[in-house]
Write a protein that holds these residues in place. Structure first.
Motif, PDB file in Angstrom:
ATOM      1  N   PRO A 110       0.817  -1.226   0.000  1.00 44.75           N
ATOM      2  CA  PRO A 110       0.000   0.000   0.000  1.00 44.75           C
ATOM      3  C   PRO A 110       0.849   1.273   0.000  1.00 44.75           C
ATOM      4  CG  PRO A 110      -0.778  -1.516   1.676  1.00 44.75           C
ATOM      5  CD  PRO A 110       0.493  -2.083   1.142  1.00 44.75           C
ATOM      6  N   LEU A 111       2.013   1.216   0.645  1.00 41.65           N
ATOM      7  CA  LEU A 111       2.907   2.374   0.636  1.00 41.65           C
ATOM      8  C   LEU A 111       3.397   2.673  -0.779  1.00 41.65           C
ATOM      9  CD1 LEU A 111       4.454   4.504   2.270  1.00 41.65           C
ATOM     10  CD2 LEU A 111       6.277   2.824   2.539  1.00 41.65           C
ATOM     11  N   LEU A 112       3.759   1.627  -1.525  1.00 45.92           N
ATOM     12  CA  LEU A 112       4.151   1.819  -2.931  1.00 45.92           C
ATOM     13  C   LEU A 112       2.985   2.367  -3.752  1.00 45.92           C
ATOM     14  CD1 LEU A 112       6.263  -1.407  -3.571  1.00 45.92           C
ATOM     15  CD2 LEU A 112       7.097   0.953  -3.468  1.00 45.92           C
ATOM     16  N   GLY A 113       1.777   1.874  -3.476  1.00 51.24           N
ATOM     17  CA  GLY A 113       0.595   2.387  -4.165  1.00 51.24           C
ATOM     18  C   GLY A 113       0.371   3.865  -3.881  1.00 51.24           C
ATOM     19  N   ALA A 114       0.577   4.267  -2.632  1.00 48.97           N
ATOM     20  CA  ALA A 114       0.425   5.682  -2.268  1.00 48.97           C
ATOM     21  C   ALA A 114       1.491   6.536  -2.945  1.00 48.97           C
ATOM     22  CB  ALA A 114       0.500   5.845  -0.751  1.00 48.97           C
ATOM     23  N   CYS A 115       2.711   6.010  -3.031  1.00 46.75           N
ATOM     24  CA  CYS A 115       3.777   6.749  -3.738  1.00 46.75           C
ATOM     25  C   CYS A 115       3.426   6.924  -5.215  1.00 46.75           C
ATOM     26  CB  CYS A 115       5.108   6.024  -3.609  1.00 46.75           C
ATOM     27  SG  CYS A 115       5.804   6.093  -1.961  1.00 46.75           S
ATOM     28  N   ALA A 116       2.924   5.861  -5.830  1.00 47.77           N
ATOM     29  CA  ALA A 116       2.527   5.947  -7.245  1.00 47.77           C
ATOM     30  C   ALA A 116       1.381   6.938  -7.430  1.00 47.77           C
ATOM     31  CB  ALA A 116       2.134   4.560  -7.764  1.00 47.77           C
TER      32      ALA A 116
END
Length: 125
Positions: A110-116
């Motif tokens: 989810p952190l990678l998704g938020a960064c994207a």
């Protein structure tokens, strides 16, 4: 011609599928499942593959619909999102090989998704 909103919806749906699939995999492995004992291994693999396809299709479809003066040159934020996409794609193999990282992956995805999402919203470079 497929409208911008349809591509964007496909892209977001793909992201949600990827997060759900990898989260499910991480929790399954964290609860002791192995590649041999997991009852959902095939389902998670299929969901992950479909998710990555939808992310790519929706992302490039959306990119084609926004006015980009650079022609075929990809902006830096798109390249950064592609790197995130590759990392999310590779994360499918990690929990079974390194089960001690399953809980970390559960929070990382989810952190990678938020960064994207931040890259898409703010387009910083």
């Amino acid at each position: 011609m497929i409208p911008y909103e349809a591509y964007k919806t496909l892209h977001i749906f793909g992201v949600l599928l990827a997060i759900a699939g990898l989260g499910g995999l991480a929790l399954t492995v964290a609860n002791g499942a192995t590649k041999e004992t997991s009852a959902v291994k095939g389902l998670i693999s299929k969901v992950h593959g479909v998710a990555l396809f939808l992310i790519l299709l929706g992302g490039f479809g959306t990119l084609a619909r926004i006015a980009h003066p650079g022609g075929f040159t990809l902006p830096g934020w798109v390249i950064a999102k592609l790197v995130i996409w590759v990392v999310i794609g590779a994360l499918l193999a990690v929990p079974y090989r390194k089960p001690h990282l399953a809980r970390t992956i559960f929070w990382l995805v989810p952190l990678l998704g938020a960064c994207a999402a931040g890259l898409a919203i703010y387009k910083p470079f």
